[in-house]
Scaffold this motif. Structure first.
Motif, PDB file in Angstrom:
ATOM      1  N   SER A 179       0.871  -1.186   0.000  1.00 50.98           N
ATOM      2  CA  SER A 179       0.000   0.000   0.000  1.00 50.98           C
ATOM      3  C   SER A 179       0.897   1.221   0.000  1.00 50.98           C
ATOM      4  CB  SER A 179      -0.862   0.027   1.262  1.00 50.98           C
ATOM      5  OG  SER A 179      -1.805  -0.995   1.201  1.00 50.98           O
TER       6      SER A 179
ATOM      7  N   ASP B 155      -3.159   2.072  -3.910  1.00 49.31           N
ATOM      8  CA  ASP B 155      -3.104   3.467  -3.467  1.00 49.31           C
ATOM      9  C   ASP B 155      -4.516   4.000  -3.231  1.00 49.31           C
ATOM     10  OD1 ASP B 155      -2.155   5.954  -2.833  1.00 49.31           O
ATOM     11  OD2 ASP B 155      -1.630   6.517  -4.875  1.00 49.31           O
ATOM     12  N   GLY B 156      -5.280   3.254  -2.438  1.00 47.94           N
ATOM     13  CA  GLY B 156      -6.602   3.701  -2.020  1.00 47.94           C
ATOM     14  C   GLY B 156      -7.456   4.155  -3.186  1.00 47.94           C
ATOM     15  N   GLU B 157      -8.047   5.335  -3.052  1.00 48.94           N
ATOM     16  CA  GLU B 157      -8.962   5.813  -4.104  1.00 48.94           C
ATOM     17  C   GLU B 157      -8.232   6.197  -5.389  1.00 48.94           C
ATOM     18  OE1 GLU B 157     -10.952   8.980  -2.146  1.00 48.94           O
ATOM     19  OE2 GLU B 157      -9.138  10.192  -2.008  1.00 48.94           O
TER      20      GLU B 157
ATOM     21  N   VAL C  66      -4.592   1.352  -8.490  1.00 47.83           N
ATOM     22  CA  VAL C  66      -3.436   0.478  -8.321  1.00 47.83           C
ATOM     23  C   VAL C  66      -2.546   0.605  -9.560  1.00 47.83           C
ATOM     24  CG1 VAL C  66      -4.699  -1.513  -9.262  1.00 47.83           C
ATOM     25  CG2 VAL C  66      -2.772  -1.925  -7.774  1.00 47.83           C
TER      26      VAL C  66
ATOM     27  N   VAL D 204     -17.259   4.342  -5.319  1.00 52.20           N
ATOM     28  CA  VAL D 204     -17.973   3.861  -4.135  1.00 52.20           C
ATOM     29  C   VAL D 204     -19.032   4.899  -3.804  1.00 52.20           C
ATOM     30  CG1 VAL D 204     -17.743   3.114  -1.737  1.00 52.20           C
ATOM     31  CG2 VAL D 204     -15.799   2.954  -3.259  1.00 52.20           C
TER      32      VAL D 204
ATOM     33  N   ALA E 225     -10.646  -4.224  -8.056  1.00 52.86           N
ATOM     34  CA  ALA E 225     -11.053  -2.869  -7.662  1.00 52.86           C
ATOM     35  C   ALA E 225     -12.567  -2.813  -7.444  1.00 52.86           C
ATOM     36  CB  ALA E 225     -10.621  -1.851  -8.720  1.00 52.86           C
TER      37      ALA E 225
HETATM   38  P1  ADP Z   1      -5.025  -1.062   2.166  1.00 52.31           P
HETATM   39  O1  ADP Z   1      -6.348  -1.395   2.783  1.00 52.31           O
HETATM   40  O2  ADP Z   1      -4.102  -2.244   2.088  1.00 52.31           O
HETATM   41  O3  ADP Z   1      -4.374   0.189   2.688  1.00 52.31           O
HETATM   42  P2  ADP Z   1      -5.820   0.529  -0.091  1.00 52.31           P
HETATM   43  O4  ADP Z   1      -6.421   1.535   0.810  1.00 52.31           O
HETATM   44  O5  ADP Z   1      -4.757   0.993  -1.009  1.00 52.31           O
HETATM   45  O6  ADP Z   1      -5.325  -0.779   0.636  1.00 52.31           O
HETATM   46  O7  ADP Z   1      -7.039  -0.048  -0.961  1.00 52.31           O
HETATM   47  C1  ADP Z   1      -6.936  -1.217  -1.718  1.00 52.31           C
HETATM   48  C2  ADP Z   1      -7.844  -1.092  -2.900  1.00 52.31           C
HETATM   49  O8  ADP Z   1      -9.184  -0.847  -2.460  1.00 52.31           O
HETATM   50  C3  ADP Z   1      -7.506   0.064  -3.816  1.00 52.31           C
HETATM   51  O9  ADP Z   1      -6.523  -0.299  -4.774  1.00 52.31           O
HETATM   52  C4  ADP Z   1      -8.858   0.393  -4.430  1.00 52.31           C
HETATM   53  O10 ADP Z   1      -9.128  -0.488  -5.513  1.00 52.31           O
HETATM   54  C5  ADP Z   1      -9.833   0.077  -3.308  1.00 52.31           C
HETATM   55  N1  ADP Z   1     -10.160   1.290  -2.551  1.00 52.31           N
HETATM   56  C6  ADP Z   1      -9.640   1.707  -1.368  1.00 52.31           C
HETATM   57  N2  ADP Z   1     -10.182   2.899  -0.975  1.00 52.31           N
HETATM   58  C7  ADP Z   1     -11.079   3.234  -1.931  1.00 52.31           C
HETATM   59  C8  ADP Z   1     -11.991   4.340  -2.132  1.00 52.31           C
HETATM   60  N3  ADP Z   1     -12.072   5.346  -1.246  1.00 52.31           N
HETATM   61  N4  ADP Z   1     -12.759   4.331  -3.243  1.00 52.31           N
HETATM   62  C9  ADP Z   1     -12.709   3.323  -4.140  1.00 52.31           C
HETATM   63  N5  ADP Z   1     -11.879   2.248  -4.008  1.00 52.31           N
HETATM   64  C10 ADP Z   1     -11.063   2.209  -2.935  1.00 52.31           C
END
Ligand code: ADP
Length: 305
Positions: free
Chosen positions: A194, A226-228, A231, A248, A283
């Motif tokens: 992450s 990388d969250g929102e 990837v 979302v 995703a």
């Molecule tokens: P971790 O939980 O390991 O920190 P991330 O936050 O990077 O992982 O989230 C993993 C995946 O979840 C992302 O690559 C994305 O596909 C999805 N995701 C996470 N946060 C969001 C968000 N706010 N909106 C849409 N998809 C999200």
């Protein structure tokens, strides 16, 4: 293509505040959550097994029964007399969540103490998954035993997948944490970090820096979450592919976003999808998972294809 996936780590008992002083019991842990989502989306001719250690008490029996009920195999799980599973409690106060853990003497801390069992489980698998939390809960010697088996698996042509899942409070020493995470990267064929964790603890200025760092350690494939922001994939040194996050409607609970991404991504890759197609599917699953409360969401609440 049929195959076997093995996930190694700790699944804890979760106690969540229900109403007033009532607590609801569940089970979760990063490597188990990943196994759960892999099981949901792998073809039926694949097996998914969990590798950990539990005790011989009632709670341990219930944990094993729960794992079995999800379709994840428990045949490699060792039972240790006198130990119990780790436990954590989720407190909800004014909509904010906080966590308390009781895991310092959990059975899972001894999961690498039977090297023959560990080797047999790994040798039976095509894909082996572990995380930085798996490494964090082990003593330095036990972590090295596990890493040696994983390096052996990689040398033997198995796919070894590592999510660094950096959790500083599980480590007593930041330098050892970074060195052990790097050793995890060296033992892996694929790393799924992450970005925010890597930026915080390794000083990476960009997703590209994270990719380069793990490739330099010897991971052939890297998928940086990388969250929102989605990837970024780098497979076999080829060009980077960015896959956006899915929309979302309302973020309810981000628990298990990364774990559900990992499990569904690995399932689709094993089924023959390209990395980009597998990531687009993962995703969609992760976006659905964070639209619900809890780590393990039932298949009926998740998108189909
Ligand atoms: P971790 O939980 O390991 O920190 P991330 O936050 O990077 O992982 O989230 C993993 C995946 O979840 C992302 O690559 C994305 O596909 C999805 N995701 C996470 N946060 C969001 C968000 N706010 N909106 C849409 N998809 C999200």
């Amino acid at each position: 293509m049929t195959g076997k996936l093995l996930s190694i780590g700790e699944c804890m008992v979760e106690l969540m505040q229900a109403e007033r002083d009532m607590l609801r019991k569940g089970y979760a842990g990063d490597t188990f959550n990943t196994a759960y989502y892999a099981r949901l989306f792998l073809p039926a001719d694949w097996t998914v097994d969990y590798f950990t250690a539990v005790g011989t008490d009632t709670v341990s029996d219930e944990l094993l029964a729960f794992i079995e009920s999800t379709g994840v195999g428990t045949a490699h799980i060792r039972k240790i007399e006198g130990r119990t599973p780790g436990l954590y409690m989720i407190h909800l106060k004014d909509g904010e969540r906080s966590f308390s853990y009781w895991r310092s003497t959990s059975a899972a801390k001894l999961l690498a103490d039977d090297p023959d069992r560990l080797r047999a489980a790994i040798e039976a698998a095509n894909v082996v998954f572990f995380s930085g939390i798996t490494l964090a809960i082990l003593s330095p010697d036990a972590a090295e035993t596990l890493l040696a088996e994983l390096r052996r698996a990689k040398a033997g042509g198995r796919q070894v997948v590592f999510d660094p899942n950096i959790r500083p409070r599980l480590w007593d020493d930041a330098a050892r944490m970074r060195a052990t995470i790097e050793a995890g990267g060296r033992a892996a064929t694929m790393v799924m970090p992450s970005f925010d964790d890597e930026a915080t603890h390794f000083g990476d200025a960009s997703v590209e820096a994270t990719i380069e760092r793990y490739r330099a350690l010897g991971a052939e494939n890297v998928a940086v979450k990388d969250g929102e922001n989605g990837v970024t994939l780098c497979f076999a040194g080829k060009e980077r592919v960015h896959v956006p996050a899915s929309q979302v409607s309302a973020v309810v609970d981000t628990t298990s976003a990364g774990d559900s991404f990992n499990g569904s991504f690995l399932a689709r890759l094993a089924s023959g999808d390209s990395p980009a197609d597998a990531a687009a599917f993962a995703a969609r699953i992760a976006a659905a998972v964070i639209g619900h409360h809890g780590a393990l969401i039932g298949r009926e609440k998740l998108p189909r294809g």
